[in-house]
Scaffold this motif. Structure first.
Motif, PDB file in Angstrom:
ATOM      1  N   HIS A  15      53.875  24.592  25.358  1.00  0.00           N
ATOM      2  CA  HIS A  15      54.148  25.645  24.384  1.00  0.00           C
ATOM      3  C   HIS A  15      54.354  26.984  25.101  1.00  0.00           C
ATOM      4  O   HIS A  15      53.602  27.944  24.863  1.00  0.00           O
ATOM      5  N   LEU A  51      56.497  29.404  24.865  1.00  0.00           N
ATOM      6  CA  LEU A  51      56.846  30.574  24.061  1.00  0.00           C
ATOM      7  C   LEU A  51      55.626  31.181  23.372  1.00  0.00           C
ATOM      8  O   LEU A  51      55.622  32.368  23.026  1.00  0.00           O
ATOM      9  N   HIS A  52      54.596  30.362  23.163  1.00  0.00           N
ATOM     10  CA  HIS A  52      53.385  30.841  22.480  1.00  0.00           C
ATOM     11  C   HIS A  52      52.214  31.020  23.453  1.00  0.00           C
ATOM     12  O   HIS A  52      51.083  31.231  23.007  1.00  0.00           O
ATOM     13  N   TYR A  53      52.498  30.938  24.759  1.00  0.00           N
ATOM     14  CA  TYR A  53      51.415  30.949  25.750  1.00  0.00           C
ATOM     15  C   TYR A  53      50.608  32.240  25.700  1.00  0.00           C
ATOM     16  O   TYR A  53      49.374  32.211  25.651  1.00  0.00           O
ATOM     17  N   THR A  54      51.294  33.380  25.745  1.00  0.00           N
ATOM     18  CA  THR A  54      50.572  34.659  25.757  1.00  0.00           C
ATOM     19  C   THR A  54      49.796  34.884  24.467  1.00  0.00           C
ATOM     20  O   THR A  54      48.760  35.562  24.476  1.00  0.00           O
ATOM     21  N   THR A  55      50.284  34.316  23.363  1.00  0.00           N
ATOM     22  CA  THR A  55      49.586  34.476  22.085  1.00  0.00           C
ATOM     23  C   THR A  55      48.347  33.589  22.008  1.00  0.00           C
ATOM     24  O   THR A  55      47.265  34.037  21.603  1.00  0.00           O
ATOM     25  N   LYS A  56      48.514  32.323  22.407  1.00  0.00           N
ATOM     26  CA  LYS A  56      47.402  31.369  22.311  1.00  0.00           C
ATOM     27  C   LYS A  56      46.330  31.615  23.376  1.00  0.00           C
ATOM     28  O   LYS A  56      45.141  31.532  23.091  1.00  0.00           O
TER      29      LYS A  56
END
Length: 316
Positions: A131, A133-138
């Motif tokens: 994932h 694209l969602h790494y910094t968010t998660k």
């Protein structure tokens, strides 16, 4: 009859550690060897912590977990190796009752912490590759801090539980521990008390702290492998493999030894073989971590080059 001379733990002043299966004439050579290994372990892992601390490019979740793993490896090795070196140098194999309890507590604590940190690192790699694209968010700072904090709390709780249960046991007249450190299994074999509760807690801990984290790691890398196979470019596959290769090397060595030694032990395994196997995950694994994560990691080698360049400039 062998347990007629039962002694309560409060009256036991010391135990004897048989140490490594080494001939007396080889003590000097092995003392120098293990001293070198220990110093390399401490300095190598301290270097990892220093590089991650000083280089802003390494202020990412992956290296946040790696810095905690390096600190854990220093502590883990320091629980057993210094005492082993002292025993080899002085030829005094005794360890006081308080020292036995303390060593066992911290050995369990840092073993558990290693398991949880390796699991957190596997989850981090899973999110980064599966994932991206969602790494910094998660994988935000809040989640990383929470994972490490929970790992410390669970490790402390489990180690304290085993330690308190052990203090309730009585021991036979034989206080000889056939190991180079105070292994919980070896200590239970010396007890004259009913150890069924201790064994139940050990079984529960093995499932919760060794097997479940290992399953999570395997699932993470199974998903990573499936994702890598979908990558069309060879360059992308190589990049993903290089990112996970170092972590997989550590996991394989660490869990491979523990599983063979504790979960699926061979009935024909001698004391000497089990002792040597214990050296693999208590001494060798913490030693190899700095080399595995540094030599095979471009970010770490780049940070080291920048640190050396900075030191060279400042010295001029």
């Amino acid at each position: 009859m062998s347990c007629m001379k039962r002694e309560n733990q409060s009256s036991v002043s010391e135990f004897l550690l048989l140490g490594l299966p080494i001939r007396p004439e080889q003590q000097g050579v092995f003392f120098a060897l293990f001293l070198g290994v220990y110093l390399t372990t401490v300095l190598g892992n301290l270097l990892i912590i220093l590089l991650i601390r000083l280089d802003p490019r390494l202020h990412t979740p992956m290296y946040f977990f790696l810095s905690h793993l390096a600190l854990t490896d220093i502590s883990f090795s320091s629980v057993t190796v210094p005492k082993m070196l002292i025993n080899m140098h002085t030829q005094d194999q005794s360890i006081p009752y308080e020292g036995r309890i303390t060593q066992m507590y911290f050995f369990i604590f840092f073993t558990n912490l290693d398991n949880f940190l390796l699991t957190s690192m596997a989850y981090d790699r899973y999110v980064a590759i599966c994932h991206p694209l969602h790494y910094t968010t998660k994988m935000g700072q809040r989640l990383c801090t929470l994972l490490v904090t929970v790992s410390w709390i669970l490790s402390c709780t489990n180690a304290l539980c085993h330690t308190l249960l052990l203090t309730q046991l009585s021991f036979c007249a034989d206080h000889t521990i056939p190991h180079f450190f105070c292994d919980l299994g070896a200590l239970l074999k010396l007890s004259c008390s009913d150890t069924s509760l201790n064994e139940l807690v050990i079984f529960t801990a093995v499932v919760a702290i060794i097997i479940l984290p290992l399953v999570c790691i395997l699932i993470s890398y199974g998903r990573i492998g499936a994702t890598i196979l979908k990558v069309p470019s060879t360059k992308g596959i190589c990049k993903a493999l290089s990112t996970c290769g170092s972590h997989l090397s550590v996991v394989s060595l660490y869990y491979g030894t523990i599983i063979g030694l504790y979960i699926f032990p061979s009935s024909s395994t001698s004391r000497d073989k089990s002792t040597i196997a214990s050296v693999m995950y208590t001494v060798v694994t913490p030693l190899l971590n700095p080399f595995i994560y540094s030599l095979r990691n471009r970010d770490m080698t780049g940070a080291l080059e920048r640190l050396l360049h900075r030191a060279k400039v400042l010295s001029q």
